[in-house]
Design an enzyme around this catalytic site. Sequence first.
Site, PDB file in Angstrom:
ATOM      1  CB  CYS A 104      21.357 -52.711  46.556  1.00 58.60           C
ATOM      2  SG  CYS A 104      21.669 -51.218  45.593  1.00 58.60           S
ATOM      3  CB  CYS A 107      24.181 -53.002  41.541  1.00 65.53           C
ATOM      4  SG  CYS A 107      24.972 -52.024  42.825  1.00 65.53           S
ATOM      5  CG  ASP A 510       1.183 -87.773  28.578  1.00 61.88           C
ATOM      6  OD1 ASP A 510       0.331 -88.164  27.767  1.00 61.88           O
ATOM      7  OD2 ASP A 510       2.285 -88.320  28.746  1.00 61.88           O
ATOM      8  CG  ASP A 689       6.368 -88.478  29.625  1.00 63.02           C
ATOM      9  OD1 ASP A 689       5.182 -88.349  29.265  1.00 63.02           O
ATOM     10  OD2 ASP A 689       7.038 -89.504  29.426  1.00 63.02           O
ATOM     11  CG  ASP A 693       3.185 -85.003  26.455  1.00 59.80           C
ATOM     12  OD1 ASP A 693       2.039 -85.179  26.017  1.00 59.80           O
ATOM     13  OD2 ASP A 693       3.788 -85.826  27.165  1.00 59.80           O
TER      14      ASP A 693
END
Length: 791
Positions: A104, A107, A510, A689, A693
């Site tokens: 659980c 732990c 962008d 990308d 950037d």
Amino acid sequence: MSNNTPCYHCGLPAEKDSPYKATVLGQPRVLCCLGCQSVAEAIVDNGLENYYQFRTEPAAKGESEILETLDKLAVYDDPALQEDFVYQEGKHNQIQLTVEGITCAACGWLIEKQLSRVQGISQVAVNVAERRAMVTWEPDNIALSGILKALKRIGYKALPFQPDQHEASYLTEQKQFLKKVGLAGLMTMQVMMLMTGLYFDLFGSIEAETRQYFYWVALVLTTPVVLYSGSTFYLGAIKAISARTVNMDVPVTIAIFGTYIAGLKATLLQTGEVYFESICMFIFLLLLSRYLEHRSRHQATQISANMMQYIPVTAHRLEPNGQLSDCLAKHLQTDDTVIVKSGETIPVDGEILEGVSAIDESMLTGEFEPVTKQAGHVVYGGTVNQQSTLTIKVKQPLKHALVNQIIRLQSSAMANKPKVAQMADTFSSYFVSAVLVISAATFAFWYWQGNEDAFWIAIAVLVATCPCALGLATPSALTCAMARLNKQGVLLKRADALEQLTTIDTIALDKTGTLTAGQFSLQQVHVANGYTEEQVLQVAASLESRSEHPISKAFTHDNLLNVSEFEVTAGGGISGVVSGQQWCMGSASFTGVSPNSIAPNANVFLTNGDHCVAAFLVSDSLKPDTAATLEALADKQIVLLSGDNQHNVDAIAQTLPIQQALGGLTPEQKYQHVQALQAKGHKVLMLGDGINDAPVLASADVSLAVGNATDVARNAADVVLLSESLSTVPPLLKLAQQTRTKIRQNILWAVGYNLLILPFAVSGLLLPWMAVIGMSLSSIIVVTNSTRLLK
């Protein structure tokens, strides 16, 4: 006469002329497969040949769990063995561990708390749902074996994460759960039948001796349930107490043994109440809820946890002499050449040297439409070659393959818990202590009042208010949300990014490679006096041949010139010496050119020294789903930040629902603009990308890198799209809202249930068996509510 001989490692039949052999104990040994050969060689290389002298039975086929076989944790300190699963992060090492015994959220909290105290360990992030831990440590201060020993001291067995072993560990735990749940369920039915008959006098007026006999039968049936089925909770309580803390298993253990001992005393002394049916039902229902949680966690995480199952074990390597040989995929090194036939799975990340084929990348992107790839294109391990044979050059070993990076990202994401999760963990630990205090105070009050049921009232308080549901509220929802995102080809590098996405009101974009497809073409060429178009295109193509920017593909020439002193300026352009002259190529600001002086609509300029030699108009087309995606995000303020000239930026912005479009920006100006938006109170999601950037991605509240992004952009982003499409962004924002709603619902239910049930339990109106049902149903409801995120 048989041509087979037993495999020296696993004992299964192997051909006498099998190509798989290893020298063990000074003699050549015949092995049945590559897996056994690899394990045997690993054992020999690490000086552990005595294993074969003292083993009592053949090893499991292909098993490499040397830890269990030889019980030597120090073997994992061997650098050669660590090569497969230890990653270097600067001066730190990082590893994923499969941790057995996690039941659980308590732990996970316990492991994080205890390991963080160990000198040399920098960070510990436990993913309870996947039963895994991501540990970062300083190898100069502590060895890996020391980390494994530290876990063992607090009662948890850990091994370096390997998908097949992790799956085997899950199946082992599942069998143990089923045995314990099955025994508890069977005995509960028997005891309930006996005790219900006694409570409601279904057997008519029976003598005291017969009643006592039924009590003894119930005691005998209850004992194995308490000692075996309930052992899961006692072990958890012991781990917590040994670490000088308390968790949810502590009140559960007290309630079980308190009720059992009281029933045993009543049976022996033939006086008092017995609640053997409540004990059995309590253990059965609590185990059942944990088993359902165990299964739902596995279903939610097997998408990412077992992605390595898509990687084939072997590969066809093309040797320098032109011959094909089979080898283990994990033994492939950078620049090796492999052959992948039609219908086979690509073993590692690489670049196509020869061939054209359709590649099924659905296991990465969630998109089932095959992608056509040819020479020069990158392919990823685990994707499927559907059509023709490909010759592929290995770009990086299996350890660093994209599919392996995905698994690491998902584990690392859980290191940054949302604030609501941190609050729930803290509240849960305090709540357990409060439950113990309230239970003791309840017993003291009713005992002082002379109520003979004071003990049973205190037990009902312990059972009814056990905060299991609260501990499950956040991690169960986050795990299910991340699993669903995996199906859609979306990776979270921070779990708390989901929480932050719910506050986003501004999306900054962008242009090139994000909104557009990155398929550039040269539309116009303007040449200064004294130069020809052929000359400038030759120089431009020579410079761009050294560049990795997508725009470089627009410039081609059959006769390239030598380039020296080549330099790249992120967000600006490139420069170098061609034919003894210094040339610069890039944006107007980088080259120092005034666009109006040569070509108002040009966006790339070429200069020789201080003179502008040529201006180019390079155009790109929008991705097919860009317009539909931005329409779906119409409730947000959308800002376009581009390094392209304002004329081209305005042309694109006019066709899209964009409120503000800024062109001609340097990386620093993009960064400053996002900072200005944040200063006004806006929460910004940045999509990019490229290398340019990276600064603005790092500064945004949440950053997202699209599928065709550079490695620099991916590293700076919080969320990574495996596909180049933006269509998954609106569902991502929607799921973030749904996840926050589910977490709030779960916490509200868990806290509300405990606050509602507490007065009934303290006042004595709640019998122990009622408390058992209420507590178990509370946990089951939380888990079930979270799994709805998977749909």
